[in-house]
Write a protein that holds these residues in place. Structure first.
Motif, PDB file in Angstrom:
ATOM      1  N   ASP A  96       0.391  -1.167   0.287  1.00  0.00           N
ATOM      2  CA  ASP A  96       0.250  -0.154   0.352  1.00  0.00           C
ATOM      3  C   ASP A  96       1.069   1.129  -0.278  1.00  0.00           C
ATOM      4  OD1 ASP A  96      -2.281  -1.383   0.215  1.00  0.00           O
ATOM      5  OD2 ASP A  96      -2.952  -1.289   2.203  1.00  0.00           O
ATOM      6  N   ALA A  97       1.853   1.376   0.832  1.00  0.00           N
ATOM      7  CA  ALA A  97       2.765   2.156   1.027  1.00  0.00           C
ATOM      8  C   ALA A  97       3.595   3.096  -0.557  1.00  0.00           C
ATOM      9  CB  ALA A  97       3.863   2.428   2.226  1.00  0.00           C
ATOM     10  N   LEU A  98       4.203   1.017  -1.062  1.00  0.00           N
ATOM     11  CA  LEU A  98       4.605   1.749  -2.176  1.00  0.00           C
ATOM     12  C   LEU A  98       3.697   1.548  -2.707  1.00  0.00           C
ATOM     13  CD1 LEU A  98       7.452  -1.112  -2.043  1.00  0.00           C
ATOM     14  CD2 LEU A  98       7.442   1.096  -2.385  1.00  0.00           C
ATOM     15  N   LYS A  99       2.203   1.527  -3.220  1.00  0.00           N
ATOM     16  CA  LYS A  99       0.743   2.195  -4.268  1.00  0.00           C
ATOM     17  C   LYS A  99       0.955   3.597  -3.831  1.00  0.00           C
ATOM     18  CE  LYS A  99      -0.668  -2.499  -5.323  1.00  0.00           C
ATOM     19  NZ  LYS A  99      -0.688  -3.315  -3.912  1.00  0.00           N
ATOM     20  N   ALA A 100       1.305   3.736  -2.776  1.00  0.00           N
ATOM     21  CA  ALA A 100       0.198   5.580  -2.634  1.00  0.00           C
ATOM     22  C   ALA A 100       1.423   6.616  -3.164  1.00  0.00           C
ATOM     23  CB  ALA A 100       0.774   6.231  -1.443  1.00  0.00           C
ATOM     24  N   ALA A 101       2.860   5.887  -3.148  1.00  0.00           N
ATOM     25  CA  ALA A 101       3.719   6.484  -3.059  1.00  0.00           C
ATOM     26  C   ALA A 101       4.159   6.192  -5.242  1.00  0.00           C
ATOM     27  CB  ALA A 101       5.809   5.826  -2.962  1.00  0.00           C
ATOM     28  N   ALA A 102       4.017   5.544  -5.735  1.00  0.00           N
ATOM     29  CA  ALA A 102       3.671   5.347  -7.447  1.00  0.00           C
ATOM     30  C   ALA A 102       2.973   6.833  -7.333  1.00  0.00           C
ATOM     31  CB  ALA A 102       3.529   4.055  -7.507  1.00  0.00           C
ATOM     32  N   ALA A 103       1.900   6.706  -7.082  1.00  0.00           N
ATOM     33  CA  ALA A 103       0.366   7.926  -6.689  1.00  0.00           C
ATOM     34  C   ALA A 103       0.913   8.932  -6.579  1.00  0.00           C
ATOM     35  CB  ALA A 103      -1.106   7.033  -6.541  1.00  0.00           C
ATOM     36  N   ARG A 104       1.999   9.297  -5.954  1.00  0.00           N
ATOM     37  CA  ARG A 104       2.251  10.275  -5.351  1.00  0.00           C
ATOM     38  C   ARG A 104       1.590  11.049  -4.513  1.00  0.00           C
ATOM     39  NH1 ARG A 104       4.869  14.582  -9.991  1.00  0.00           N
ATOM     40  NH2 ARG A 104       5.653  15.292  -7.998  1.00  0.00           N
ATOM     41  N   ASP A 105       0.565  10.202  -3.856  1.00  0.00           N
ATOM     42  CA  ASP A 105      -0.132  10.868  -2.878  1.00  0.00           C
ATOM     43  C   ASP A 105       0.831  10.788  -1.800  1.00  0.00           C
ATOM     44  OD1 ASP A 105      -2.351  10.605  -1.154  1.00  0.00           O
ATOM     45  OD2 ASP A 105      -3.666   8.850  -1.434  1.00  0.00           O
ATOM     46  N   TYR A 106       1.196  12.491  -1.578  1.00  0.00           N
ATOM     47  CA  TYR A 106       1.775  12.731  -0.341  1.00  0.00           C
ATOM     48  C   TYR A 106       1.368  11.719   1.337  1.00  0.00           C
ATOM     49  CZ  TYR A 106       4.955  14.522  -4.053  1.00  0.00           C
ATOM     50  OH  TYR A 106       5.407  14.948  -5.605  1.00  0.00           O
ATOM     51  N   GLU A 107       0.386  12.184   0.997  1.00  0.00           N
ATOM     52  CA  GLU A 107      -0.084  12.555   2.216  1.00  0.00           C
ATOM     53  C   GLU A 107      -0.410  11.074   3.365  1.00  0.00           C
ATOM     54  OE1 GLU A 107      -1.852  13.829   4.645  1.00  0.00           O
ATOM     55  OE2 GLU A 107      -1.105  16.101   3.804  1.00  0.00           O
ATOM     56  N   ALA A 108      -0.212   9.834   1.747  1.00  0.00           N
ATOM     57  CA  ALA A 108      -0.921   8.609   2.305  1.00  0.00           C
ATOM     58  C   ALA A 108       0.404   7.638   2.374  1.00  0.00           C
ATOM     59  CB  ALA A 108      -1.936   7.660   1.100  1.00  0.00           C
ATOM     60  N   VAL A 109       1.390   8.346   1.923  1.00  0.00           N
ATOM     61  CA  VAL A 109       2.668   7.569   2.119  1.00  0.00           C
ATOM     62  C   VAL A 109       2.835   8.210   4.079  1.00  0.00           C
ATOM     63  CG1 VAL A 109       4.808   7.879   1.827  1.00  0.00           C
ATOM     64  CG2 VAL A 109       3.749   7.770  -0.229  1.00  0.00           C
ATOM     65  N   ILE A 110       2.902   8.980   3.818  1.00  0.00           N
ATOM     66  CA  ILE A 110       2.823   9.298   5.776  1.00  0.00           C
ATOM     67  C   ILE A 110       2.654   9.102   6.171  1.00  0.00           C
ATOM     68  CG2 ILE A 110       3.531  11.644   7.221  1.00  0.00           C
ATOM     69  CD1 ILE A 110       4.290  13.281   4.021  1.00  0.00           C
ATOM     70  N   LYS A 111       0.872   8.857   6.196  1.00  0.00           N
ATOM     71  CA  LYS A 111      -0.157   7.932   7.124  1.00  0.00           C
ATOM     72  C   LYS A 111       0.116   7.011   7.381  1.00  0.00           C
ATOM     73  CE  LYS A 111      -3.951  11.108   6.994  1.00  0.00           C
ATOM     74  NZ  LYS A 111      -5.229  11.496   6.493  1.00  0.00           N
ATOM     75  N   SER A 112       0.771   5.793   6.684  1.00  0.00           N
ATOM     76  CA  SER A 112       1.400   4.792   6.094  1.00  0.00           C
ATOM     77  C   SER A 112       2.515   4.046   7.102  1.00  0.00           C
ATOM     78  CB  SER A 112       2.482   4.427   5.258  1.00  0.00           C
ATOM     79  OG  SER A 112       3.984   4.695   4.236  1.00  0.00           O
ATOM     80  N   GLY A 113       3.284   5.254   8.438  1.00  0.00           N
ATOM     81  CA  GLY A 113       3.543   4.389   8.743  1.00  0.00           C
ATOM     82  C   GLY A 113       5.208   4.667   8.796  1.00  0.00           C
ATOM     83  N   LYS A 114       5.920   3.978   9.733  1.00  0.00           N
ATOM     84  CA  LYS A 114       6.786   4.155   9.907  1.00  0.00           C
ATOM     85  C   LYS A 114       7.282   3.052   9.045  1.00  0.00           C
ATOM     86  CE  LYS A 114      11.198   2.455  12.888  1.00  0.00           C
ATOM     87  NZ  LYS A 114      11.765   2.289  14.147  1.00  0.00           N
ATOM     88  N   GLU A 115       7.368   1.416   9.011  1.00  0.00           N
ATOM     89  CA  GLU A 115       6.690   0.398   7.377  1.00  0.00           C
ATOM     90  C   GLU A 115       6.645   0.577   6.482  1.00  0.00           C
ATOM     91  OE1 GLU A 115       5.323  -3.965   7.937  1.00  0.00           O
ATOM     92  OE2 GLU A 115       5.498  -3.320  10.052  1.00  0.00           O
ATOM     93  N   GLY A 116       6.030   1.575   6.061  1.00  0.00           N
ATOM     94  CA  GLY A 116       5.622   2.376   5.177  1.00  0.00           C
ATOM     95  C   GLY A 116       6.692   2.754   4.634  1.00  0.00           C
ATOM     96  N   LEU A 117       7.334   4.465   5.225  1.00  0.00           N
ATOM     97  CA  LEU A 117       7.984   4.899   5.331  1.00  0.00           C
ATOM     98  C   LEU A 117       9.769   4.172   4.646  1.00  0.00           C
ATOM     99  CD1 LEU A 117       7.917   7.852   7.681  1.00  0.00           C
ATOM    100  CD2 LEU A 117       7.222   7.540   4.974  1.00  0.00           C
ATOM    101  N   ILE A 118       9.803   3.591   5.635  1.00  0.00           N
ATOM    102  CA  ILE A 118      11.047   2.232   5.203  1.00  0.00           C
ATOM    103  C   ILE A 118      11.069   1.668   3.977  1.00  0.00           C
ATOM    104  CG2 ILE A 118      12.469  -0.040   5.775  1.00  0.00           C
ATOM    105  CD1 ILE A 118      11.544   1.608   8.931  1.00  0.00           C
TER     106      ILE A 118
END
Lengths: 324, 324
Positions: A96-118
């Motif tokens: 989910d975090a990588l999908k959000a990043a692929a869509a340049r959905d910055y808010e969603a990436v940040i909300k994905s938490g530490k694991e998503g950011l890693i």
């Protein structure tokens, strides 16, 4: 002959004496104290004189030499890079975090938490050679634009700090960046933006591995943290890379507390600088609250320790290098 | 006026043109090739011209800038320091290896194997602040004497290499040490011996921790390895500390192979140097066999890769800085 030499000599001397080394600073007590410190430690007749080899000055980067809001620019680069990689190969967006990043959905990436950011950091920052990584960062920095200011991120460096760095080097200081940010990311623009060459950048970094790829020896960034140059890590990074206690340390958040504490504890004169973001109109106003650049302990303890708090709204005539 | 200026100018120019920058080197092909390389890359009209910022030269230390026989001098320091600590507190000699070190029985320590050596290194090198460690190393280096030469270890630096380092810096190179030895141990004498300041020393190191001891912030060396700056570690250390591919790399053993390989692979002119210990009379003769400073792959592959082999017996007029 004598008068010619004298007038030449005066001509050379007059410039540094009368030109303002910090034109983007207001003529406040803050500027006066910085200049007084530098003049004192560089004056051979002063009891506080410091030889050039020991004139080490360390600067935090995010929120201190360039802006850091709404989030660290390196994170925006990471998301944009995942988006670019996913455009070429959509299968890499496995979570989910990588999908959000692929869509340049910055808010969603940040909300994905530490694991998503890693996940986003690992995909964007590792698996390639350091020279290729720096080329990718340079390319992004040359074009990416901040959503609020409309300026390129790389032009959101603070002009008063760029002047301070130059002033210190003119006075035979060695200027270093000591940042929680990634060492290679910062090296992608630090020489051009700040006049700070790669060997004077201390930062966080991945485990790196030597490899010969298609006959070319390279340093490959691995998806594992090697060193976190933040908080207690900053004095450790200084010891590893510089090997001397600075006489000037400059930061803007509690992540810089230990660097200033370590610096201030050395013998002789020391200057600790804390940049306080007080200018909601021209930049961003923040200190004790939030996720990025929290400054609380520093405000409580810094002045009592003799650290100089720079009030951005009061002390700076101009903010961004590319700004008005 | 004109003739005065002209004679002054010629006076300044004449010195570097006609003085020999490498007086302790014999006038062999080796010396000629080194000087030709430096003159080429510093000549603005040459197609191989390199700007000063990119004139990075990296040097191995043990067996390359100072001697390394019968064993690395840092190990002798470690044993002597255990002996000194045990004199103050005999209870620290808890194992056979530590007892041997306490008795300065070098042979027995070396025979104790890897585990024993780790005990000796841990006891002598950790549990104290980096500044205190450097002070201890300095104190040892100021007095300890090599059993065979009768010279202080710190005076067993190679005068031809000291001259080469100075020559390169005069030509606006930045000189770095990149050593498998300990970064703090080398920093204890590198500035005085080689003119190389702490921030230009890359080496192996322990995990270090920030601590405030009796109110004083220090960096404490922990009994755990953080980074091994040897073999494949050398290019990684270069990338971490310098961030640029060197244009000159100099070593004497197969531990330097990857550093030379990494250096040679850059664009444009590169100089790889391998010091071959051929002088049993004035120093020590060794290459393919032994435990310290093995040079085998380098001899096989180096010349074919264009690396220049320095033959100590043939190419050096003088060996030690303090020697005849």
């Amino acid at each position: 002959m004598k008068s010619l030499l004298l007038s030449l000599a005066l001509g050379f001397i007059a410039f540094p004496l009368f030109a303002d080394p910090l034109p983007s600073w207001q003529d406040t007590e803050t500027k006066a104290r910085i200049i007084a410190f530098v003049e004192d430690v560089t004056d051979p007749s002063s009891e506080n004189y410091v030889i050039p080899a020991d004139r080490i000055a360390t600067f935090d980067n995010d929120g201190n030499l360039w802006a850091e809001k709404p989030v660290y620019f390196q994170l925006i680069f990471a998301i944009d890079r995942v988006s670019q990689l996913a455009a070429a190969d959509p299968s890499i967006a496995r979570s989910d975090a990588l999908k959000a990043a692929a869509a340049r959905d910055y808010e969603a990436v940040i909300k994905s938490g530490k694991e998503g950011l890693i996940e986003v950091m690992a995909l964007s920052h590792t698996g390639l050679g350091t020279e290729d990584f720096i080329a990718a960062a340079k390319s992004w920095l040359d074009s990416a634009v901040h959503p609020q200011t409309g300026l390129r991120y790389r032009d959101m460096t603070y002009q008063p700090m760029v002047e301070l760095l130059r002033y210190l080097r003119d006075e035979d200081f060695q200027t270093f960046i000591v940042s929680g940010g990634g060492i290679h990311f910062i090296r992608a623009y630090a020489e051009e933006a700040y006049g700070i060459p790669p060997q004077n950048v201390v930062g966080s970094q991945t485990v790196n591995r030597y490899d010969v790829v298609d006959g070319v020896p390279v340093i490959v960034k691995e998806p594992e943290i090697f060193f976190v140059d933040d908080k207690v890590g900053k004095p450790v990074g200084i010891d590893t890379h510089i090997g001397k206690r600075p006489i000037i340390a400059s930061g803007n958040s509690d992540s810089d507390f230990q660097m200033l504490e370590y610096t201030a504890a050395g013998d002789g004169p020391r200057l600790g600088l804390l940049l306080h973001h007080t200018d909601a109109e021209r930049e961003f106003a923040y200190d004790r609250d939030g996720h990025v650049g929290v400054l609380s302990l520093g405000l409580d303890e810094g002045p009592g320790r003799g650290w100089l708090v720079i009030d951005m709204a009061r002390d700076w005539r101009r903010i961004y290098t590319a700004g008005p």
